[in-house]
Structure formats: C-alpha cells, structure tokens
Design a protein around this motif. Structure first.
Motif, PDB file in Angstrom:
ATOM      1  N   PHE A  80      -3.756   3.582   6.282  1.00 46.17           N
ATOM      2  CA  PHE A  80      -3.066   2.453   5.666  1.00 46.17           C
ATOM      3  C   PHE A  80      -2.806   1.343   6.675  1.00 46.17           C
ATOM      4  O   PHE A  80      -2.863   0.161   6.336  1.00 46.17           O
ATOM      5  CB  PHE A  80      -1.748   2.892   5.029  1.00 46.17           C
ATOM      6  CG  PHE A  80      -1.925   3.574   3.707  1.00 46.17           C
ATOM      7  CD1 PHE A  80      -2.839   3.115   2.781  1.00 46.17           C
ATOM      8  CD2 PHE A  80      -1.177   4.685   3.387  1.00 46.17           C
ATOM      9  CE1 PHE A  80      -3.005   3.743   1.563  1.00 46.17           C
ATOM     10  CE2 PHE A  80      -1.336   5.325   2.175  1.00 46.17           C
ATOM     11  CZ  PHE A  80      -2.245   4.849   1.262  1.00 46.17           C
TER      12      PHE A  80
ATOM     13  N   PRO B  10      -3.076   9.501   6.889  1.00 46.49           N
ATOM     14  CA  PRO B  10      -2.786   8.454   5.906  1.00 46.49           C
ATOM     15  C   PRO B  10      -2.080   7.249   6.515  1.00 46.49           C
ATOM     16  O   PRO B  10      -2.352   6.110   6.136  1.00 46.49           O
ATOM     17  CB  PRO B  10      -1.884   9.138   4.877  1.00 46.49           C
ATOM     18  CG  PRO B  10      -2.126  10.584   5.048  1.00 46.49           C
ATOM     19  CD  PRO B  10      -2.485  10.787   6.482  1.00 46.49           C
TER      20      PRO B  10
ATOM     21  N   LEU C  59       1.233   8.988  -6.216  1.00 45.23           N
ATOM     22  CA  LEU C  59       1.526  10.398  -5.938  1.00 45.23           C
ATOM     23  C   LEU C  59       2.654  10.927  -6.815  1.00 45.23           C
ATOM     24  O   LEU C  59       2.632  12.088  -7.236  1.00 45.23           O
ATOM     25  CB  LEU C  59       1.878  10.578  -4.464  1.00 45.23           C
ATOM     26  CG  LEU C  59       0.723  10.406  -3.481  1.00 45.23           C
ATOM     27  CD1 LEU C  59       1.246  10.443  -2.056  1.00 45.23           C
ATOM     28  CD2 LEU C  59      -0.318  11.477  -3.696  1.00 45.23           C
TER      29      LEU C  59
ATOM     30  N   LEU D 110       0.827  -1.213   0.000  1.00 47.00           N
ATOM     31  CA  LEU D 110       0.000   0.000   0.000  1.00 47.00           C
ATOM     32  C   LEU D 110       0.863   1.267   0.000  1.00 47.00           C
ATOM     33  O   LEU D 110       0.556   2.233  -0.707  1.00 47.00           O
ATOM     34  CB  LEU D 110      -0.934   0.010   1.202  1.00 47.00           C
ATOM     35  CG  LEU D 110      -2.131  -0.932   1.142  1.00 47.00           C
ATOM     36  CD1 LEU D 110      -2.867  -0.932   2.471  1.00 47.00           C
ATOM     37  CD2 LEU D 110      -3.065  -0.547   0.027  1.00 47.00           C
ATOM     38  N   GLN D 111       1.924   1.278   0.777  1.00 44.86           N
ATOM     39  CA  GLN D 111       2.793   2.452   0.822  1.00 44.86           C
ATOM     40  C   GLN D 111       3.510   2.679  -0.510  1.00 44.86           C
ATOM     41  O   GLN D 111       3.589   3.803  -0.995  1.00 44.86           O
ATOM     42  CB  GLN D 111       3.823   2.312   1.952  1.00 44.86           C
ATOM     43  CG  GLN D 111       3.239   2.452   3.321  1.00 44.86           C
ATOM     44  CD  GLN D 111       2.758   3.860   3.605  1.00 44.86           C
ATOM     45  OE1 GLN D 111       3.264   4.846   3.088  1.00 44.86           O
ATOM     46  NE2 GLN D 111       1.755   3.963   4.444  1.00 44.86           N
TER      47      GLN D 111
ATOM     48  N   SER E 165       0.840   3.802  -3.133  1.00 41.95           N
ATOM     49  CA  SER E 165       0.434   5.204  -2.988  1.00 41.95           C
ATOM     50  C   SER E 165       1.571   6.150  -3.351  1.00 41.95           C
ATOM     51  O   SER E 165       1.332   7.213  -3.935  1.00 41.95           O
ATOM     52  CB  SER E 165      -0.046   5.474  -1.565  1.00 41.95           C
ATOM     53  OG  SER E 165       1.029   5.383  -0.653  1.00 41.95           O
TER      54      SER E 165
END
Length: 92
Positions: free
Chosen positions: A70, A66, A33, A25-26, A29
């Motif tokens: 997450f 965030p 971005l 997920l990190q 994202s």
C-alpha cells in the motif's frame, strides 16, 4: 515564480497526495475485509495459541507485505497526481 517556490509546491502536493491516497487505500481495504469476514465458531478453539497469555520476544505478528504494498502503491499514485496537477497549474 521562482524555482524554489515551484519545488516546494510540488513537494507539498506530493506529500499531501501520498497521505490521502494511503489513507483511502487503508480504509478501503479495511471496509472490504470487514464485509467479507465470516466468523466460524467451530474453528475458533483451533487458534487458541494466539490467545494464550504468554509474551513472545523477538517476533512480530504484523504482516509487513500489505503495508509495503500500500505504501509503494500510494507513492506511485501520488506521483501521478503530482504530475497531473503540476501540468494543470503550470508548475515546472
């Protein structure tokens, strides 16, 4: 197998799932971005306050929302993965 061994397998599976899902997920994202970022040179001098060489005590510039979102999302996904794999591996 014994009950303690099954519990340890579930715990290990859950911990590994949380770490892997959170990492994915990190990174995902971060990639999103990065691809959506558009630098605006004309407005760069409007945000000079963050570039000043002053130390501010008692505040943090890290947005915790965030990270918490997450984290909770990865825990729920890891729990679902643990349930699926424990059924497939017949771990009670």
């Amino acid at each position: 197998m014994n009950k303690k061994g099954d519990c340890m397998k579930k715990a290990a599976l859950f911990i590994c799932s949380v770490i892997i899902v959170y990492f994915v997920l990190q990174v995902g994202s971060g990639m999103i971005l990065t691809t959506l970022y558009v630098p605006n040179i004309s407005e760069v001098w409007l945000s000079i306050e963050g570039l000043l060489p002053e130390i501010t005590f008692g505040s943090s510039s890290i947005a915790l929302a965030p990270v918490i979102i997450f984290g909770v999302l990865s825990i729920f996904i890891a729990y679902a993965i643990t349930l699926l794999f424990s059924k497939k591996l017949n771990i009670n």
